[in-house]
Design an enzyme around this catalytic site. Structure first.
Site, PDB file in Angstrom:
ATOM      1  N   ASN A  65      50.560  82.861  78.264  1.00  0.00           N
ATOM      2  CA  ASN A  65      50.602  82.409  76.871  1.00  0.00           C
ATOM      3  C   ASN A  65      49.204  82.244  76.296  1.00  0.00           C
ATOM      4  O   ASN A  65      48.296  81.747  76.972  1.00  0.00           O
ATOM      5  CB  ASN A  65      51.348  81.075  76.779  1.00  0.00           C
ATOM      6  CG  ASN A  65      52.809  81.202  77.145  1.00  0.00           C
ATOM      7  OD1 ASN A  65      53.657  81.433  76.297  1.00  0.00           O
ATOM      8  ND2 ASN A  65      53.109  81.062  78.430  1.00  0.00           N
ATOM      9  N   GLU A 115      53.066  85.584  73.996  1.00  0.00           N
ATOM     10  CA  GLU A 115      53.308  85.477  75.431  1.00  0.00           C
ATOM     11  C   GLU A 115      53.500  86.871  76.022  1.00  0.00           C
ATOM     12  O   GLU A 115      54.257  87.677  75.485  1.00  0.00           O
ATOM     13  CB  GLU A 115      54.506  84.578  75.721  1.00  0.00           C
ATOM     14  CG  GLU A 115      55.743  84.891  74.920  1.00  0.00           C
ATOM     15  CD  GLU A 115      56.829  83.852  75.103  1.00  0.00           C
ATOM     16  OE1 GLU A 115      56.700  82.996  75.990  1.00  0.00           O
ATOM     17  OE2 GLU A 115      57.820  83.905  74.349  1.00  0.00           O
TER      18      GLU A 115
END
Length: 309
Positions: A207, A256
């Site tokens: 992320n 992500e």
């Protein structure tokens, strides 16, 4: 590449470069032509002068995000182009208030000791953008440094511009953006902790924060990943989600990336993720099983696209 955050107190080896000067948001092919002209202008180390924050952010702090690149991504790209010195000048009230002649004398000559500077034909500088490329040329004659004004370039129909690239990315047209950039559009930054939901779904992700950037179209992308730091440094392939994850009721943009066939921990490392092809928009599914089935399809499609490059 060495990065300098001021024009004052530089060591002798950091002075005397031939420089390209501008904001270089995106480092597109037009910017590359300015840098290449600087490289050819003088037998000296190659430098780039840019500003942080972007002047538009300084003057319009509440305006919508417009930047294609954060400072880290821009520095990574300039390093790939063989720049020796990046002068990331702090754009504040002091710098914004300098008249063109004061900027040239105090920053370029007294501070950086430049030998030659190259700018694009549309370059403006100094208090209230009162100086332009012609002003800089005249100041160079007076103060003893060379000036090259690089023409604007394009594809025969339009000039390369950050605006056109933003429009392409907003539409998910990654390959059109790549044609104007001369490289894949990338999101760079540190891998941070998320909610680890992807791990539970069988798709662990790296992320990254994307605040302050003009974001491409929300959805799923086939991506190339460069891990820039740590023991797993190297190039990988994967699939990424950019958006607000409507399946889970979130509303803050998040980026992500699932790295194919990768088991290591990337928390705290810096990565650079290239958006190769837009696969589909974000969707809300009826069940977790339906989401996982779609993720399997996305991964298979991304693998095929990346293998065929």
């Amino acid at each position: 590449m060495r990065i300098h955050h001021d024009w004052k107190g530089l060591s002798p080896e950091a002075r005397g470069a031939t420089v390209a000067m501008g904001n270089f948001d995106g480092v597109h092919l037009g910017h590359r032509s300015v840098i290449d002209a600087a490289r050819a202008a003088a037998d000296a180390p190659l430098g780039v002068i840019t500003f942080e924050p972007h002047p538009r952010e300084f003057f319009q702090p509440d305006a919508p995000a417009f930047r294609l690149m954060n400072a880290e991504s821009r520095a990574n790209r300039l390093g790939r182009l063989g720049v020796d010195h990046l002068y990331e000048l702090p754009f504040d009230a002091v710098l914004a208030g300098l008249a063109p002649e004061d900027f040239a004398r105090e920053v370029l000559v007294d501070g950086l000791g430049i030998r030659h500077v190259t700018v694009g034909a549309d370059f403006c500088f100094g208090r209230k953008r009162s100086g332009n490329a012609q002003t800089l040329t005249q100041l160079g004659r007076e103060l003893g440094f060379g000036v090259t004004v690089a023409p604007l370039i394009g594809d025969g129909r339009n000039e390369y511009s950050s605006t056109a690239i933003r429009e392409a990315l907003a539409d998910g047209r990654t390959r059109d953006a790549e044609r104007m950039l001369g490289h894949w559009h990338r999101l760079d930054g540190e891998v941070v902790h998320g909610d680890k939901r992807g791990r539970d779904l069988g798709y662990p992700t790296a992320n990254m924060a994307v605040g302050g950037l003009h974001l491409p179209r929300f959805g799923i992308y086939a991506v190339l990943i460069d891990v820039l730091t740590g023991p797993e440094r190297g190039g990988y392939t994967g699939v990424a989600n950019l958006g607000v994850r409507p399946m889970f009721g979130e509303n803050r943009p998040n980026f992500e990336t699932h790295v194919f066939d990768f088991k290591a921990d990337l928390y705290g490392e810096h990565v650079s993720v290239a958006l190769v092809e837009f696969l589909r928009p974000e969707m809300k599914f009826d069940s977790i099983d339906a989401l996982i089935a779609q993720m399997d399809q996305d991964s298979a499609k991304a693998r095929a696209i990346l293998e065929a490059r």
